[in-house]
Design a protein around this motif. Sequence first.
Motif, PDB file in Angstrom:
ATOM      1  N   PHE A  99       0.836  -1.197   0.000  1.00  0.00           N
ATOM      2  CA  PHE A  99       0.000   0.000   0.000  1.00  0.00           C
ATOM      3  C   PHE A  99       0.865   1.238   0.000  1.00  0.00           C
ATOM      4  O   PHE A  99       2.014   1.215   0.435  1.00  0.00           O
ATOM      5  N   GLY A 145       7.680   2.611  15.010  1.00  0.00           N
ATOM      6  CA  GLY A 145       8.391   3.134  13.846  1.00  0.00           C
ATOM      7  C   GLY A 145       7.833   2.623  12.535  1.00  0.00           C
ATOM      8  O   GLY A 145       8.487   2.662  11.502  1.00  0.00           O
ATOM      9  N   VAL A 200       4.191   2.108   9.841  1.00  0.00           N
ATOM     10  CA  VAL A 200       3.052   2.873   9.358  1.00  0.00           C
ATOM     11  C   VAL A 200       1.906   2.740  10.364  1.00  0.00           C
ATOM     12  O   VAL A 200       1.554   1.629  10.755  1.00  0.00           O
ATOM     13  N   VAL A 257      11.663   2.106  10.856  1.00  0.00           N
ATOM     14  CA  VAL A 257      11.587   2.809   9.569  1.00  0.00           C
ATOM     15  C   VAL A 257      11.342   4.315   9.702  1.00  0.00           C
ATOM     16  O   VAL A 257      12.069   5.129   9.132  1.00  0.00           O
ATOM     17  N   GLU A 290      14.714   9.354  -3.780  1.00  0.00           N
ATOM     18  CA  GLU A 290      14.408   7.961  -4.123  1.00  0.00           C
ATOM     19  C   GLU A 290      15.647   7.067  -4.009  1.00  0.00           C
ATOM     20  O   GLU A 290      15.603   5.977  -3.442  1.00  0.00           O
ATOM     21  N   LEU A 340      16.501   6.102  -0.517  1.00  0.00           N
ATOM     22  CA  LEU A 340      15.598   5.107   0.050  1.00  0.00           C
ATOM     23  C   LEU A 340      15.908   3.722  -0.513  1.00  0.00           C
ATOM     24  O   LEU A 340      15.854   2.718   0.193  1.00  0.00           O
ATOM     25  N   ARG A 341      16.264   3.672  -1.789  1.00  0.00           N
ATOM     26  CA  ARG A 341      16.639   2.383  -2.379  1.00  0.00           C
ATOM     27  C   ARG A 341      17.887   1.841  -1.699  1.00  0.00           C
ATOM     28  O   ARG A 341      17.996   0.653  -1.402  1.00  0.00           O
ATOM     29  N   ARG A 381      18.418  -1.658   0.407  1.00  0.00           N
ATOM     30  CA  ARG A 381      19.449  -2.648   0.105  1.00  0.00           C
ATOM     31  C   ARG A 381      20.323  -2.919   1.321  1.00  0.00           C
ATOM     32  O   ARG A 381      20.674  -4.044   1.634  1.00  0.00           O
ATOM     33  N   PRO A 399      12.024  -4.253   3.226  1.00  0.00           N
ATOM     34  CA  PRO A 399      11.450  -4.196   1.873  1.00  0.00           C
ATOM     35  C   PRO A 399      11.163  -2.752   1.446  1.00  0.00           C
ATOM     36  O   PRO A 399      10.632  -1.969   2.240  1.00  0.00           O
ATOM     37  N   LEU A 400      11.521  -2.455   0.210  1.00  0.00           N
ATOM     38  CA  LEU A 400      11.375  -1.093  -0.288  1.00  0.00           C
ATOM     39  C   LEU A 400       9.932  -0.613  -0.197  1.00  0.00           C
ATOM     40  O   LEU A 400       9.655   0.548   0.077  1.00  0.00           O
ATOM     41  N   ILE A 401       8.986  -1.537  -0.387  1.00  0.00           N
ATOM     42  CA  ILE A 401       7.595  -1.123  -0.386  1.00  0.00           C
ATOM     43  C   ILE A 401       7.174  -0.633   1.006  1.00  0.00           C
ATOM     44  O   ILE A 401       6.367   0.291   1.143  1.00  0.00           O
ATOM     45  N   GLU A 402       7.774  -1.224   2.046  1.00  0.00           N
ATOM     46  CA  GLU A 402       7.455  -0.762   3.403  1.00  0.00           C
ATOM     47  C   GLU A 402       7.976   0.647   3.624  1.00  0.00           C
ATOM     48  O   GLU A 402       7.326   1.495   4.243  1.00  0.00           O
ATOM     49  N   TYR A 420       8.480   2.828   1.261  1.00  0.00           N
ATOM     50  CA  TYR A 420       7.677   3.715   0.408  1.00  0.00           C
ATOM     51  C   TYR A 420       6.323   4.012   1.051  1.00  0.00           C
ATOM     52  O   TYR A 420       5.848   5.144   1.034  1.00  0.00           O
ATOM     53  N   HIS A 421       5.708   2.985   1.645  1.00  0.00           N
ATOM     54  CA  HIS A 421       4.422   3.184   2.306  1.00  0.00           C
ATOM     55  C   HIS A 421       4.539   4.214   3.421  1.00  0.00           C
ATOM     56  O   HIS A 421       3.758   5.163   3.495  1.00  0.00           O
ATOM     57  N   ALA A 422       5.545   4.047   4.265  1.00  0.00           N
ATOM     58  CA  ALA A 422       5.736   4.992   5.366  1.00  0.00           C
ATOM     59  C   ALA A 422       5.990   6.397   4.836  1.00  0.00           C
ATOM     60  O   ALA A 422       5.452   7.383   5.339  1.00  0.00           O
ATOM     61  N   THR A 479       4.949   7.753   2.191  1.00  0.00           N
ATOM     62  CA  THR A 479       3.772   8.409   1.624  1.00  0.00           C
ATOM     63  C   THR A 479       2.638   8.533   2.631  1.00  0.00           C
ATOM     64  O   THR A 479       1.660   9.206   2.381  1.00  0.00           O
TER      65      THR A 479
END
Lengths: 232, 622, 161
Positions: free
Chosen positions: A144, B321, B323, C23, C39, C42-43, C47, C52-55, C57-59, C61
Motif C-alpha cells: 500500500f 516506527g 506505518v 523505519v 528515491e 531510500l533504495r 538494500r 522491503p522497499l515497499i514498506e 515507500y508506504h511509510a 507516503t
Amino acid sequence: MVQIALNGLRVEVDEGMTILEAARFYGIAIPTLCYLEGLSPYGACRLCLVEIGSPGQSKLVTSCTYRVEEGLIVRTDSDWVIKRRKMLIELYLATCPSSKVIQDLASKYHVTSVRFTPWYEDCILCGLCVRMCAEQMQGKAIGFAHRGSNRKVTTPFDKESEVCRLCGGCMYVCPACQSRCQGPQEEQPVCNACLNLQQPCLDYFDDKMCFMDPCVACELDTNRELKVKRRL
Amino acid sequence: MNTNTRSKLAIPDDLTKRREMLKDRLDPKKQRIVVCGDTGCTVCGSRELVPVIEKVLQERGLAKKVELKIAGCLGFCENGPLVLVFPGAVFYQQVQAEDAEEIVEKTVLQGEIIERLLYTDSADGRKITCAYDIPFYKLQKRVLLETGWYIDPLDIDDYIAHGGYAALAKVLGEMTPEGVIAEMKKAGLRGRGGAGFPTGLKWEFCRASAGDEKYILCNADEGDPGAFMDRSLLEGNPHAVLEGIIISAYAVGAKEGIIYIRIEYPTAVLKIEQAVRQARELGLLGRDILGSGFDFEVAISKGAGAFVCGEETALIRAAEGKVGEPRQKPPYPADVGFGGKPTVINNVETFVNVPLIINRGAAAYHEIGTESSGGTKIFCLVGKVKNSGLVEVPFGTTLRQIIFGIGGGIKNGKRFKAVQTGGPSGGCLPEEMLDLKVDFKDLAQAGSIMGSGGMIVMDEDTCVVDVARYFLQFLKSESCGKCFSCRVGIQRMLEIYERITTGAGSIEDLDLLEELAVTVKDASMCGLGQTSANPVLSTLRYFREEYLAHVRDKRCPAGVCRPLFRYSIDKELCIGCGSCAEQCQAEAIVETEEGSYSINPELCTRCGVCMEICVADAIIKG
Amino acid sequence: MSRQLSDVEDVLQNALNKHGLSVVPLLQEIQEHFRYLPEEVLRMLSRKTGIPLIEIYHAATFYNSLSLTPRARHQIKICAGTTCHIRGGGKLIEEIFQVLGIRPGEITPNGEFMLETVNCLGCCAFAPAMVVDGKYYGNLTPGEVRKILSKLRERAALMEK
C-alpha cells in the motif's frame, strides 16, 4: 473445545478458531472479500460482520478476526447484520461495478439499486494481493501507499518492482479484476444478468442440498424464493 | 546544598531533603514576572517581549531579585500576550515590548497598577487587577493548569519544590502496585483521550496479562483540530506527565515507557526531553528508583504526522516506527501491544491526574466531578466565543456555565447556535442542550463525545451543514484507508454533502446520508471510522431544519454555502461611496443611475469583502 | 559522485546506529539531512538493511511530515483547523490561489512557495492563522495575506539581485 451459540445452535468448536472458521465449519455462509484461507486475517472488507452477545448488549464484530470464546453468542444473519451488510454491498457495487464477484454478492443479497454515482474503480483495496505477495510468495513487491482516499496498491515509487518475480499470484486472488462482469453499463451499475442463470447443478441434485455455499443461481431460483426470504 | 548538583536521590528521604533546601522558592513574597510562552501568545509577540524584560531587569540590577518565568500556557489566549506579576497575580493583557519597562518600573518596583493593560470585564466594564478575580479564571477549577503559573517547566527543582515527585516517593515507599490501581479506581479516573475508559481497570487488565515484559505508552499525539490541552500540559508542566507515567509503570509492572509526541509541537518535544534528562540525572528514572528496587526507563518517539495515530492500535504501530494503521481489536493492547507485549496507553492529561490522586487521596480527588467521572477536565474553548482559551472545570459542569459563564458568551452580540465537542469525531449540540452536564456518559447520550476536549462554539453565521462537511473533508484524508466502510463511507457521505451544499441535494439524500452514516458507525474497524459519523448524525438530529432549507428551499440560512445565498445592496442605506466596487476582485459591483451601487449575482464570487468594508452596513446577505 | 555516495553512506550508517531498523525514525533522519526523501537514498536504505522497499515507500507516503519531493524555499502553512475554518480560513486559501496560483500541496513553478494545510496550529484564539517559514500570523484577512505575500516576494526579488 469451547461451546458457542451459533444462530441459536449450541455447537462445539476448537479453541483458537475465528467465528468465520467456526461458522464455515458448520456450513453457515458468511460473505467475505478480504479473507482467504492461508493468508492472515485482515478485517478490511467489513462484509463478514456478525452480531455477538446477548440481545440488548450485542455488537457487531468482524468474524474473520474474532476468536471464539466459551459461551459466545453469535448471530450471522440478524436484521442488524443484514441491513449493514446490504449497505456495504451497495457501496461496493457503486465503487466497482465491473467485478463479477461483487455483482454476484449483490444478487444474493437482493441489492437491486445503487443510490451513489458509480466510480468504476478497479480496486477495492481488500489487500489480498499484498498479503499473497508477502505471505505466500515471500515477494513483498507490492504494497500500500498513501492514506485515506488516496490509498492504493502499488509498487515502490510506482515503478516496476525489482523484486517482483511475475508469479501472478496477486492477479489470481483479486476479487475485483480477476473475473470481469460485462453486465453493468455506464448508467446502470447493477447488471441483474445473473438472475437469468440456470442452476448448473440442478440436473444432478434436483432439489436436494448440495452442501456447498449456495451459488447465485440456486439462491435466486424462483421456486426457492421462500427459502431465500427466510435467509435474508 | 547547592541545588545545581545533580547527585542522585538514592532514597525517598533524599527527595524530602532536597525539597526542604528549595523551600525559599515557595516564598509568597518573592517577586516574579510570568510571561506566557504558548503558541497563541507567541503569535502576538510574547517572544519579543521576554528579552526586553530581561534587559530591563538587568539594567535595574534586579536580575537576581526578580524572577522571570516563561510559562507553558496561561490559558486566556484571546488576550495575549499575557503577563502575570507576583505577588498579587496582577494580570496584564496584550502586553507589547514597549510596555516592559513600565511594568518593571511601576508594578514591580512600586507596586503600582498600569490601568491600560488590565482586563476589562465585558459584563460591567470594570477593570480587574488580580487574575483570580477575572471571571474567566474565577469560574474555573484550575487543579491541573494552575501549576503552570508557578513552575518553571525547564527546571526539575521548581517542580520538586512545589511537591513534585512526592507522589512517586509515596507510591514506591508505601504502596503496592495493587494498592495504586485500587486508588485509581476509587478516584473514578477515566482516560482523557476520548473514550473515557476507567484508568484503574485498564491498568489492572495489563497487570493481569501474562509475561514480564510490559510497556507504558503515553499518547501525546494530539491531532484534533482545535485542541491543544495536551501540548499546554507538556509545555507547562512536563514533570507531572513524567511522574504519572512512572507511577503507572510501577502499578502495571512495566520496565519501559514510550512517549509518542507530535513533531508539530517542537517546544513540547524539547521540554519533555529536558524533563526526562533531568529526572534521569536525579535517579528518578533508571535503575533502582529511590532505592525501591524498581527500574524504569522512558524513550521519546516523534510522530511524523497522521491523525489516525491517535487511535491506540495505530499508535502502537507508529511508536514501533511503522506505518500507523489500526488493526481490528481484540486482542486489546493490554494483552497485545507494543512489540506484541501487554501495554497501557493513556494520554497526557490522564497521566497528569495520577500524582494528584496519590497526593490528595482518591476520596478527596473524587469529591470533584460526578459519580462516574472523577476530577476535572481541560477544554479548549474556542470559536465564536468571547473568551477563548484553555478551560478546566469539574466533570458535571454544564455547557452553559462553560460557554456563557467562563467563555463570556458569543462574540459581537451574535446568537449562539451550536457547540461542537470532541474534535472531528464529535457532535454538534444545539441551544436546547446547553444545560447538559459535561461528562462521558451524558455527552455520548446526546450524540456527541468528550473526545480529548475540544469545544468549538458556533454562532448564527456558522452553517452546521458546512461544518459537518468540513469534518468529513478532514477525515477523508486522515482516515488510514484500510477498512472499506470508513474509507469509502466517508467519501460517499462527502459526495452527498457536496450535492447538498451546492443546491443539488434532495430530501432522499438526507435519508441516504443517515443510512450511510449508521453503517459507517457500526461497521468500521477503529475509533476514527466509528465516530466519523457523529458530526453527520448529530447535525441531522438537531438541525434538520437547516438541512431542509438547503435541499428543499435551496437556501443556506447562515450564508456560508456559496451557491445558496446572495449578496445585495440596500439602496436606502448605500451612501454611494463606491469603496465596495473598488475592492471587488470579480468586478461584480457597478454603479446604478440613482448613484447607489448594485451587485451582479452572475459575477459575484461571494467572497464577502464588500460586506466587510461597507461603512454603511448596506450589504445584505441572504 | 563517489564522494557524494560515501556521504549518503555516512548519513545512513549514522541513522542506523541511532534508530536500528525502525523505519519512521530512519526516514525522519534522512529527511532532516536532505530536506526531503530522495528515491535513490531510500533504495540504498532498503538494500543496506533488507527492509522491503515497499514498506519504506508506504511509510514515506503515509505521514504528513515526510516528503518525496524537494520542498520550496518558502513554506506557507495555512491552518485548516475547525476554528480557522469557521472563522474564514478557506478564504485565505482562495486568496493565496489568486495571488500565487497554487492550491494546497502545490509548489509555484519557480520553486519559491509551497502551500500546505495543517490540521491545527494550536492558536485557535487567533484564527484564522498561518505560518510562513516558521513565523506565525494570526487574525488574518485575505487582504493581509496579500500584503504578507507581496512582502515576501519583494524580499525574494532583492535576494535574487
